[in-house]
Scaffold this active site. Structure first.
Site, short mmCIF file in Angstrom:
data_model
loop_
_atom_site.label_atom_id
_atom_site.label_comp_id
_atom_site.label_asym_id
_atom_site.label_seq_id
_atom_site.Cartn_x
_atom_site.Cartn_y
_atom_site.Cartn_z
N CYS B 74 53.06 51.15 0.50
CA CYS B 74 53.17 49.70 0.36
C CYS B 74 54.28 49.37 -0.64
O CYS B 74 55.44 49.62 -0.35
CB CYS B 74 51.81 49.09 -0.03
SG CYS B 74 51.77 47.30 0.19
N HIS B 153 48.48 50.44 4.40
CA HIS B 153 47.61 51.20 3.49
C HIS B 153 46.81 52.24 4.27
O HIS B 153 45.78 51.90 4.86
CB HIS B 153 46.66 50.24 2.77
CG HIS B 153 47.30 49.46 1.67
ND1 HIS B 153 46.85 49.50 0.37
CD2 HIS B 153 48.37 48.64 1.68
CE1 HIS B 153 47.61 48.71 -0.38
NE2 HIS B 153 48.54 48.17 0.39
N GLU B 155 44.84 54.31 3.14
CA GLU B 155 43.54 54.54 2.50
C GLU B 155 42.55 53.40 2.75
O GLU B 155 41.39 53.50 2.36
CB GLU B 155 43.74 54.72 0.99
CG GLU B 155 43.90 53.43 0.16
CD GLU B 155 45.23 52.71 0.37
OE1 GLU B 155 46.10 53.21 1.09
OE2 GLU B 155 45.37 51.60 -0.21
#
Lengths: 420, 179
Positions: B74, B153, B155
């Site tokens: 990001c 992202h 995650e």
């Protein structure tokens, strides 16, 4: 020492006496209401035997030493400003005197649950004294509340928040309004008992810290730990029910804005509990579940994890604090900005209330729909807020905030409806 | 492996994902505590997401001297773009906590986006390996150095197959834990 079943006393007896119990200066209450899935025990702490209070800077070792010195469960709260410490170098605003953290062990702790009717006691379980202390308390004043921001000021603040979002400072920011109403201190227990009886919510609490009384009517589970299994249930996404409940529900479920608002907080809460959970154990379940509290639909999700063997509930509480749903994210930059947008000290609001059993067992709520009474000024301050995201509309956020404030605003205007 | 935390609130999610996929425990270093040697010395550096723009993180100019593997996530990807001469500018409408679809590795993959800014002009030495339908770069790779960037992202719980993206990074830019 352990919990002992108290025969001859039922949960119904306890509920029937709630207003008297609440009115006693020696009693603190933390209710996890039985009509909400998975929640059940209601706690009454009677006569504080040992107390630990902390202001601003909370020492982790001191907290653990107090809580874990013996097996007696602890009732207490942690104020929002304790989160500044956890988030690093932010300036802690001046408070009006309510301690940042209170932990109490009691001469007697009673607990009861409505589903089974059981009552249990810890410590001195001669409960006759407790049940023979009626306090007559009814009614309260009816002067309108004074908000910290007008509708127009609130709109301006939201516009400023949106500029910060577009600059990339944060994705979401929780903005709140403080309301102040004149109220005499003996009316607080009646307000508590009246709301608890007639406006069910997952968590109710009343903590007496003279000259203050903390009154919480929260729908939100912050952290529950059962034998090391961690659960957090962030709420984000609100729809006020006006005429048609189904319409409001569809509006909530079909809104990309409300979905995004919850998703970002779910990622934040995953992060916040991960520090003390086993890698790979943190899971999201029942994403975008919906439940009703008062005249609101609320969307929430479950974040589960398995606590690391090296960590305990105090580590989790202090490091996941404050709850992501009441800050916004990224948490540190959102909290710094909240300090610029809000003119008041959040104190207990957006903090947490809890019962801690041992290193791997705790129940805690997020202190929203919550206020604090200050007997020095005969004043009750309460708070309501909402999460601002990039596609937020200032008018609907204001309506949402007022709908949340309605719990106290309406009880205030219509005290007769709430007499227990 | 070092995970440089730019005051982000998803760092532990990324740490756990890296740990589960690579079997290594990343060392988390706060940007506030980092020095040029933090950026240069670690065999595998992950630059976390974070608030603000790359201009707010001048320390990353040290990346010019780095030859070891870097994964930027990001704002971390925007840092790579900015340091090597690209432009990072406001994204109209922003995109926070929403999913998007990226065609990568032979299929469409659902990923989570959290960004107010975007790589509006990609640095000369970076290749766009994937962009979304609106042309927003989603995966960037340096032509001459083992540097990879994800705008989304990996995650996030909204990203499907989060492990894929970490495994792919290990395979693509090597590092001590790659094959």
């Amino acid at each position: 020492m352990q919990w002992n079943r108290l025969e001859g006393l039922s949960a119904r007896d306890m509920e029937a006496r709630l207003v008297e119990l609440a009115g006693s200066p020696d009693a603190d209450l933390f209710l996890t209401r039985g009509n909400w899935p998975g929640e059940g025990w209601n706690y009454l702490g009677w006569k504080t035997e040992r107390e630990w209070t902390g202001d601003r800077v909370i020492g982790r070792d001191a907290v653990k030493e107090f809580v874990f010195q013996d097996p007696a469960p602890v009732l207490g709260f942690l104020g929002y400003s304790a989160g500044y410490q956890g988030q690093g170098t932010l300036v802690v605003p001046p408070t009006f005197g309510l301690p940042t953290m209170v932990l109490r062990k009691y001469r007697t702790l009673l607990r009861w649950r409505e589903d089974t009717g059981e009552v249990e006691g810890w410590g001195d379980t001669d409960v006759r004294l407790i049940l023979q202390s009626p306090q007559g308390v009814v009614g309260w004043s009816t002067i309108p509340a004074t908000p910290s921001m007008t509708d127009a000021e609130y709109s301006d603040a939201v516009s400023e928040v949106l500029r910060g979002i577009r600059r990339g400072e944060y994705y979401q920011l929780n903005l709140a309004i403080e309301f102040r109403v004149p109220m005499r201190q003996e009316h607080v227990p009646a307000l508590f008992a009246g709301l608890a009886a007639q406006r069910p919510a997952p968590f109710y609490a009343l903590m007496k810290v003279p000259p203050f009384q903390v009154l919480s009517t929260s729908p939100e589970l912050f952290l529950r730990v059962r034998d090391g299994h961690v659960l957090s249930k962030p709420i984000k996404g609100t729809a006020e029910i006006q005429d048609d409940a189904d319409l409001a529900l569809q509006g909530l479920l079909n809104s990309p804005k409300e979905a995004a608002e919850l998703s970002m907080i779910v990622d934040l809460v995953r992060n916040d509990i991960s520090n003390h959970c086993i890698p790979g154990s943190v899971q999201v379940r029942n994403h975008r579940s919906v439940f009703r509290v008062d005249r609101l639909w609320q969307a929430c999700s479950e974040v589960h994890g398995r606590m690391s063997p090296d960590s305990d509930v105090i580590d989790l509480l202090l490091d996941a604090f404050p709850g992501g749903s009441v800050t916004g994210c990224p948490k540190q930059s959102a909290m710094a900005a909240i300090g610029r947008f809000e003119s008041f000290d959040r104190n207990i609001y957006c903090g947490a209330l809890f019962v801690i059993h041992d290193r791997t067992n705790m129940d805690s709520s997020i202190a929203i729909r919550t206020g604090v009474h200050d007997a020095r000024h005969d004043e009750f301050r309460f708070y309501a807020g909402s999460g601002i995201v990039v596609d937020s509309d200032p008018h609907s956020e204001y309506r949402e905030t007022m709908a949340k404030a309605a719990k106290f605003l309406e009880s205030h205007h219509h005290p007769h409806q709430l007499r227990p | 492996m070092t995970l440089l935390d730019n005051h982000d609130s998803f760092t532990f999610n990324l740490k756990h994902l890296l740990q589960v996929v690579t079997g290594q425990v990343p060392e988390v270093v706060s940007y506030a505590d980092a020095t040029a040697s933090t950026i240069l010395d670690s065999p595998f550096l992950v630059i976390s997401p974070g608030p603000g723009s790359p201009d707010d993180y001048p320390l990353y100019q040290a990346l010019h001297q780095r030859t070891g593997s870097v994964l930027g996530v990001c704002m971390g990807m925007q840092v790579l773009n900015s340091v090597f001469g690209g432009l990072v500018e406001p994204l109209v409408g922003c995109c926070h906590g929403k999913t998007d679809s990226v065609h990568y590795g032979g299929k469409e993959r659902v990923v989570a986006r959290y960004h107010s800014l975007w790589c509006s002009k990609v640095a000369q030495d970076l290749d766009v390996l994937a962009a979304n339908r609106q042309g927003v770069p989603m995966v960037l790779r340096h032509r001459y150095r083992p540097f990879l960037g994800y705008q989304f992202h990996p995650e996030s719980f909204l990203t499907e197959e989060p492990e894929f993206w970490i495994r792919h990074a290990m395979e693509s830019i090597g590092g001590p834990f790659g094959p």
